[in-house]
Design a protein around this motif. Structure first.
Motif, short mmCIF file in Angstrom:
data_model
loop_
_atom_site.label_atom_id
_atom_site.label_comp_id
_atom_site.label_asym_id
_atom_site.label_seq_id
_atom_site.Cartn_x
_atom_site.Cartn_y
_atom_site.Cartn_z
N LYS A 1 0.83 -1.13 0.13
CA LYS A 1 0.06 -0.02 -0.05
C LYS A 1 0.95 1.29 -0.04
CE LYS A 1 -0.96 -0.46 4.87
NZ LYS A 1 -2.10 -0.52 5.93
N TRP A 2 2.11 1.10 0.36
CA TRP A 2 2.98 2.43 0.53
C TRP A 2 3.85 2.45 -0.88
CZ3 TRP A 2 0.55 4.90 3.76
CH2 TRP A 2 0.34 4.26 4.98
N LYS A 3 3.86 1.28 -1.45
CA LYS A 3 4.75 1.15 -2.54
C LYS A 3 4.13 1.69 -3.93
CE LYS A 3 8.59 -0.37 -0.72
NZ LYS A 3 8.26 -0.42 0.61
N LEU A 4 2.57 1.10 -3.90
CA LEU A 4 2.06 1.38 -4.94
C LEU A 4 1.70 2.95 -5.24
CD1 LEU A 4 -0.11 -0.21 -7.06
CD2 LEU A 4 -1.92 0.31 -5.24
N SER A 5 1.56 3.24 -6.32
CA SER A 5 1.17 4.83 -6.60
C SER A 5 0.11 4.98 -7.77
CB SER A 5 2.66 5.59 -7.10
OG SER A 5 2.94 5.03 -8.42
N GLU A 6 -0.32 6.24 -7.93
CA GLU A 6 -1.47 6.35 -8.78
C GLU A 6 -0.77 6.27 -10.43
OE1 GLU A 6 -3.99 10.10 -7.86
OE2 GLU A 6 -2.38 10.49 -7.04
N GLU A 7 0.41 6.62 -10.65
CA GLU A 7 0.98 6.22 -11.71
C GLU A 7 1.40 4.78 -12.07
OE1 GLU A 7 1.82 10.16 -10.09
OE2 GLU A 7 2.34 8.36 -9.37
N SER A 8 1.71 4.05 -10.96
CA SER A 8 1.88 2.58 -11.29
C SER A 8 0.49 1.88 -11.33
CB SER A 8 2.87 1.95 -10.17
OG SER A 8 2.04 1.85 -8.92
N LEU A 9 -0.40 2.39 -10.85
CA LEU A 9 -1.72 1.70 -11.02
C LEU A 9 -2.44 2.24 -12.51
CD1 LEU A 9 -4.35 0.36 -9.85
CD2 LEU A 9 -4.96 2.49 -8.88
N THR A 10 -2.06 3.33 -12.65
CA THR A 10 -2.58 3.57 -14.51
C THR A 10 -1.91 2.65 -15.49
OG1 THR A 10 -3.20 5.81 -13.71
CG2 THR A 10 -2.68 5.47 -15.86
N GLU A 11 -0.55 2.52 -14.88
CA GLU A 11 0.13 1.40 -15.97
C GLU A 11 -0.21 -0.07 -15.84
OE1 GLU A 11 4.22 1.76 -14.71
OE2 GLU A 11 4.33 3.85 -15.27
N VAL A 12 -0.73 -0.51 -14.74
CA VAL A 12 -1.15 -1.77 -14.61
C VAL A 12 -2.53 -1.97 -15.07
CG1 VAL A 12 -2.25 -2.01 -12.22
CG2 VAL A 12 -0.94 -3.91 -13.04
N ILE A 13 -3.28 -0.97 -15.08
CA ILE A 13 -4.69 -0.93 -15.73
C ILE A 13 -4.48 -0.95 -17.17
CG2 ILE A 13 -6.90 0.45 -16.04
CD1 ILE A 13 -6.68 1.23 -12.95
N SER A 14 -3.70 -0.40 -17.56
CA SER A 14 -3.38 -0.37 -19.18
C SER A 14 -2.92 -1.65 -19.58
CB SER A 14 -2.60 0.87 -19.59
OG SER A 14 -2.10 0.67 -20.95
N LEU A 15 -1.93 -2.26 -18.74
CA LEU A 15 -1.42 -3.52 -19.37
C LEU A 15 -2.64 -4.55 -19.08
CD1 LEU A 15 1.10 -5.62 -19.63
CD2 LEU A 15 1.31 -5.64 -17.08
N GLN A 16 -3.53 -4.69 -18.04
CA GLN A 16 -4.57 -5.69 -18.20
C GLN A 16 -5.38 -5.35 -19.37
OE1 GLN A 16 -6.50 -3.84 -14.61
NE2 GLN A 16 -4.97 -5.08 -13.33
N LYS A 17 -5.71 -4.27 -19.83
CA LYS A 17 -6.56 -4.20 -20.87
C LYS A 17 -5.61 -4.92 -22.10
CE LYS A 17 -9.24 -0.01 -20.51
NZ LYS A 17 -9.19 0.50 -19.08
N GLU A 18 -4.41 -4.68 -22.34
CA GLU A 18 -3.60 -4.98 -23.52
C GLU A 18 -3.84 -6.65 -23.38
OE1 GLU A 18 1.12 -5.36 -24.44
OE2 GLU A 18 0.29 -3.67 -23.52
N VAL A 19 -3.47 -7.28 -22.07
CA VAL A 19 -3.56 -8.74 -21.87
C VAL A 19 -4.91 -9.39 -22.15
CG1 VAL A 19 -3.47 -10.46 -20.42
CG2 VAL A 19 -1.64 -8.82 -20.26
N LEU A 20 -6.05 -8.60 -21.79
CA LEU A 20 -7.27 -8.96 -22.21
C LEU A 20 -7.54 -9.07 -23.60
CD1 LEU A 20 -10.00 -7.58 -19.43
CD2 LEU A 20 -9.90 -9.95 -20.45
N GLU A 21 -7.19 -8.01 -24.30
CA GLU A 21 -7.55 -7.92 -25.62
C GLU A 21 -6.54 -9.01 -26.41
OE1 GLU A 21 -9.66 -5.75 -28.99
OE2 GLU A 21 -9.97 -6.00 -26.65
#
Length: 392
Positions: free
Chosen positions: A309-329
């Protein structure tokens, strides 16, 4: 106490994960006994879990001052109803009114349960009234859960083995065929573990392979397999009949996967490293069942890795959400018509879960939602999300 302060400095100021810090400290200080190691580990994790609340009680902003870290430890120690030693480092806490200080801190969830302000705000906006209890549960100790490997044993056999070894366990009606341990013995030393009778796997995680509904004789692909816990479970559900292709971008994880499969007596798994897009398209329309346990924020497993919870950031969350979309698609092309795709995460956030599935279905009308399931963190499970999609 110096060991705890050292661990906190490396965890917060140097950006390392607490488990790696503790491993390194214990390796460098071999003279520390079991009691010392236990004290340092428990204190470090306790402070990491309650980091923001402890600073609020102390009435200071988090700083890189080592003296302040001793005071943070002191507040944590007092909260455990223990007396501080007469040390110079605790001089400022000599007449500290803990009860008054604690009662005067804000009652908002982010402070009381110690979450970064941005994550607290995001989680509340997505989960609303559920967030308060979820946040509290994410600070509970994580139990050891056992999955019986039905290819080599059964529940009764593992129960008897634990009783013979003096290992105390209990069961919960909510999670069938799962054994929870009351303590943390070194299970890997047991011959029954070496012989593959059981795996150590969170109770909620065990629900994902079952949710996929793999059947004997089917062609299954686990495209984000990692070290293979869910693929091994699926192989058992398939009675070792059919074919499972376990894929990952990290070859080192697949090496461990092979070792675990051998120990578990699984004969239907082969591993495949994902090198590029062609690694995926070679399996186009092959899978009866496709599991996408995608990379995520890990917010559902914060109990086990509290500094997430302290290592996660808004920027890293945005990146992982983008990666999830890429993997799904990209990976969904592996599902054959009439086949099933299960999208899964160990996240509590709707932006990684329900919202991603809605986005995918809007873009890919050949898929329909069959069922989705959320397991919120609780006393016996981490947090997971899973959605079962059928390709028309």
């Amino acid at each position: 106490m110096a060991g705890v302060v050292n661990a906190l400095q490396q965890t917060f100021w140097e950006g390392m994960y607490a488990d790696k810090v503790l491993e390194s400290l214990f390796r460098e200080n071999k003279k520390w006994g079991k009691r010392d190691r236990s004290f340092i580990a428990e204190s470090t994790y306790g402070i990491v879990r309650n980091w923001r609340k402890l600073w609020a009680i102390l009435g200071k902003d988090a700083s890189e001052n080592a003296t302040d870290l001793y005071e943070i430890f002191g507040v944590w120690w007092l909260l455990q109803k223990r007396e501080l030693p007469e040390w110079e480092e605790f001089e400022n806490l000599k007449n500290f009114d803990l009860e008054n200080a604690e009662s005067n801190i804000p009652q908002e969830t982010g402070i009381q349960e110690s979450f970064p302000e941005w994550l607290d705000g995001l989680a509340f906006s997505e989960l609303e009234s559920e967030w308060k209890s979820i946040a509290s549960n994410l600070n509970l100790p994580a139990p050891v859960a056992i999955r019986v490997n039905t290819l080599k044993a059964d529940l009764q056999k593992v129960r008897a083995e634990f009783e013979n070894q003096g290992i105390e366990y209990f069961e919960e009606a909510e999670f069938k065929n799962v054994l929870f341990l009351k303590k943390r013995p070194n299970l890997r030393l047991l011959e029954s573990y070496k012989n593959g009778w059981f795996e150590i796997q969170d109770a909620g995680s065990q629900e994902i392979a079952k949710f996929l509904k793999p059947q004997s004789g089917e062609y299954m692909i686990d495209a984000c397999a990692g070290a293979g816990g869910k693929a091994l479970h699926a192989a058992a559900l398939m009675h070792n009949q059919g074919k499972i292709v376990s894929m990952d971008v990290y070859a080192r994880k697949l090496v461990e996967h092979k070792k675990r499969a051998k120990r578990a007596g699984v004969k239907i798994i082969r591993t495949e490293e994902i090198l590029n897009d062609s690694s995926i398209f070679r399996f186009q329309a092959k899978a009866d069942k496709l599991l996408l346990d995608v990379p995520c924020s890990g917010t559902g497993v914060i109990r086990r890795e509290p500094d997430t919870k302290w290592k996660l950031s808004e920027e890293s969350l945005t990146e992982v959400i983008s990666l999830q979309k890429e993997v799904l698609e990209n990976y969904s092309v592996m599902v054959k018509p009439g086949g099933t795709l299960v999208y899964a995460t160990c996240s509590i956030l709707k932006s990684e879960n329900e919202n991603q599935v809605e986005w995918f279905l809007a873009k890919n009308p050949e898929f329909t939602l069959d069922e989705e399931k959320r397991i919120n963190p609780g006393s016996f499970s981490d947090g997971f999300y899973m959605a079962r999609l059928i390709k028309n």
